[in-house]
Design a protein around this motif. Structure first.
Motif, PDB file in Angstrom:
ATOM      1  N   ASP A 266      -7.746  26.322  -2.485  1.00  0.00           N
ATOM      2  CA  ASP A 266      -7.272  27.119  -1.345  1.00  0.00           C
ATOM      3  C   ASP A 266      -5.884  27.716  -1.552  1.00  0.00           C
ATOM      4  OD1 ASP A 266      -6.096  24.625  -1.271  1.00  0.00           O
ATOM      5  OD2 ASP A 266      -6.304  24.368   0.882  1.00  0.00           O
ATOM      6  N   GLY A 267      -5.637  28.195  -2.747  1.00  0.00           N
ATOM      7  CA  GLY A 267      -4.372  28.888  -2.979  1.00  0.00           C
ATOM      8  C   GLY A 267      -3.352  28.012  -3.667  1.00  0.00           C
ATOM      9  N   PRO A 268      -2.142  28.511  -3.720  1.00  0.00           N
ATOM     10  CA  PRO A 268      -1.119  27.761  -4.451  1.00  0.00           C
ATOM     11  C   PRO A 268      -0.851  26.405  -3.802  1.00  0.00           C
ATOM     12  CG  PRO A 268      -0.163  29.713  -3.394  1.00  0.00           C
ATOM     13  CD  PRO A 268      -1.632  29.733  -3.136  1.00  0.00           C
TER      14      PRO A 268
ATOM     15  N   LEU B 181       4.059  18.218   5.761  1.00  0.00           N
ATOM     16  CA  LEU B 181       2.728  17.677   5.490  1.00  0.00           C
ATOM     17  C   LEU B 181       1.674  18.776   5.493  1.00  0.00           C
ATOM     18  CD1 LEU B 181       2.758  14.513   7.769  1.00  0.00           C
ATOM     19  CD2 LEU B 181       3.078  14.596   5.292  1.00  0.00           C
ATOM     20  N   ASP B 182       0.621  18.554   4.705  1.00  0.00           N
ATOM     21  CA  ASP B 182      -0.561  19.392   4.828  1.00  0.00           C
ATOM     22  C   ASP B 182      -1.184  19.038   6.176  1.00  0.00           C
ATOM     23  OD1 ASP B 182      -0.284  20.551   2.326  1.00  0.00           O
ATOM     24  OD2 ASP B 182      -1.664  19.164   1.348  1.00  0.00           O
TER      25      ASP B 182
ATOM     26  N   GLU C  39       1.509   9.001 -11.937  1.00  0.00           N
ATOM     27  CA  GLU C  39       0.722   9.883 -12.793  1.00  0.00           C
ATOM     28  C   GLU C  39       0.161  10.996 -11.932  1.00  0.00           C
ATOM     29  OE1 GLU C  39      -3.543   8.511 -13.676  1.00  0.00           O
ATOM     30  OE2 GLU C  39      -2.496   6.616 -13.274  1.00  0.00           O
ATOM     31  N   VAL C  40      -0.056  12.158 -12.516  1.00  0.00           N
ATOM     32  CA  VAL C  40      -0.632  13.260 -11.761  1.00  0.00           C
ATOM     33  C   VAL C  40      -2.086  12.908 -11.444  1.00  0.00           C
ATOM     34  CG1 VAL C  40      -1.276  15.700 -11.789  1.00  0.00           C
ATOM     35  CG2 VAL C  40       0.917  14.967 -12.770  1.00  0.00           C
ATOM     36  N   LEU C  41      -2.412  12.944 -10.160  1.00  0.00           N
ATOM     37  CA  LEU C  41      -3.780  12.663  -9.731  1.00  0.00           C
ATOM     38  C   LEU C  41      -4.585  13.960  -9.641  1.00  0.00           C
ATOM     39  CD1 LEU C  41      -5.862  10.591  -8.712  1.00  0.00           C
ATOM     40  CD2 LEU C  41      -5.001  11.023  -6.404  1.00  0.00           C
ATOM     41  N   PHE C  42      -3.992  14.967  -9.024  1.00  0.00           N
ATOM     42  CA  PHE C  42      -4.651  16.264  -8.899  1.00  0.00           C
ATOM     43  C   PHE C  42      -3.685  17.342  -9.379  1.00  0.00           C
ATOM     44  CE2 PHE C  42      -6.555  13.838  -5.259  1.00  0.00           C
ATOM     45  CZ  PHE C  42      -7.795  13.656  -5.846  1.00  0.00           C
ATOM     46  N   HIS C  43      -4.108  18.116 -10.348  1.00  0.00           N
ATOM     47  CA  HIS C  43      -3.291  19.206 -10.871  1.00  0.00           C
ATOM     48  C   HIS C  43      -3.387  20.417  -9.934  1.00  0.00           C
ATOM     49  CE1 HIS C  43      -2.445  17.278 -14.744  1.00  0.00           C
ATOM     50  NE2 HIS C  43      -3.643  16.740 -14.599  1.00  0.00           N
ATOM     51  N   ALA C  44      -2.383  21.271  -9.972  1.00  0.00           N
ATOM     52  CA  ALA C  44      -2.312  22.428  -9.082  1.00  0.00           C
ATOM     53  C   ALA C  44      -3.576  23.291  -9.155  1.00  0.00           C
ATOM     54  CB  ALA C  44      -1.078  23.265  -9.407  1.00  0.00           C
ATOM     55  N   VAL C  45      -4.140  23.462 -10.343  1.00  0.00           N
ATOM     56  CA  VAL C  45      -5.308  24.325 -10.505  1.00  0.00           C
ATOM     57  C   VAL C  45      -6.573  23.759  -9.868  1.00  0.00           C
ATOM     58  CG1 VAL C  45      -4.401  25.387 -12.605  1.00  0.00           C
ATOM     59  CG2 VAL C  45      -5.880  23.363 -12.777  1.00  0.00           C
ATOM     60  N   GLN C  46      -6.556  22.487  -9.492  1.00  0.00           N
ATOM     61  CA  GLN C  46      -7.741  21.874  -8.885  1.00  0.00           C
ATOM     62  C   GLN C  46      -7.888  22.212  -7.405  1.00  0.00           C
ATOM     63  OE1 GLN C  46      -6.690  17.889 -10.651  1.00  0.00           O
ATOM     64  NE2 GLN C  46      -8.906  17.820 -10.959  1.00  0.00           N
TER      65      GLN C  46
END
Length: 168
Positions: free
Chosen positions: A152-154, A31-32, A142-149
């Motif tokens: 704070d890093g990858p 988990l984050d 469905e993708v809610l948040f893309h990685a680029v959004q």
């Protein structure tokens, strides 16, 4: 509830549970991890839409944190699901999720559950897919948040799982 869960109680978290919930989340290594302060606030402000599993001593061994979506109050957004390592493999996450869904359906007319899962988190994918099947509900992704959004890093994308309407 299975025999392996029989000695456990599932109820609402209290502020006193916040520190243990933080530890369980930290120790999950999946988990984050939010600040310890946020888990204390969560237990105070969102106890009605969250669940904690307690062992025979009353100590938390797992939790589900959630909230009602402000723009969709019949939708429960499940934020985190975590089970202490010594209690994994007993179906506890599913039992907590089912119990929370039943309680929020009764108290808040919840008929839809949402969560986000990163690709490759097969345990969560299985948990929520099985939940949809048990409740006779449609499951949309469905993708809610893309990685680029994420600033704070990858970070992997967060895929929204929308489950509903719940029929049982």
């Amino acid at each position: 509830m299975t025999a392996a869960q029989a000695d456990l109680q599932i109820d609402r978290p209290t502020v006193a549970d916040g520190a243990v919930m933080w530890r369980i989340a930290r120790d999950s290594k999946v988990l984050d991890l939010n600040s310890s302060y946020s888990y204390l606030l969560w237990c105070r402000d969102f106890a009605a839409t969250s669940a904690v599993a307690r062992d025979e001593r009353g100590e938390p061994v797992g939790f589900v944190s959630g909230y009602l979506r402000p723009d969709s109050p019949r939708t429960l957004l499940v934020w985190q699901v975590a089970v202490d390592a010594s209690y994994r493999g007993r179906g506890l996450a599913a039992a907590m999720l089912d119990g929370l869904a039943a309680r929020t359906a009764k108290e808040h007319a919840v008929d839809t559950v949402e969560t986000t899962i990163t690709p490759g988190n097969t345990a969560s994918e299985r948990l929520f897919t099985a939940f949809a099947e048990r409740h006779g509900a449609l499951l949309e992704r469905e993708v809610l948040f893309h990685a680029v959004q994420f600033p704070d890093g990858p970070h992997e994308p967060e895929v929204l799982y929308r489950i509903g309407p719940l029929t049982r």
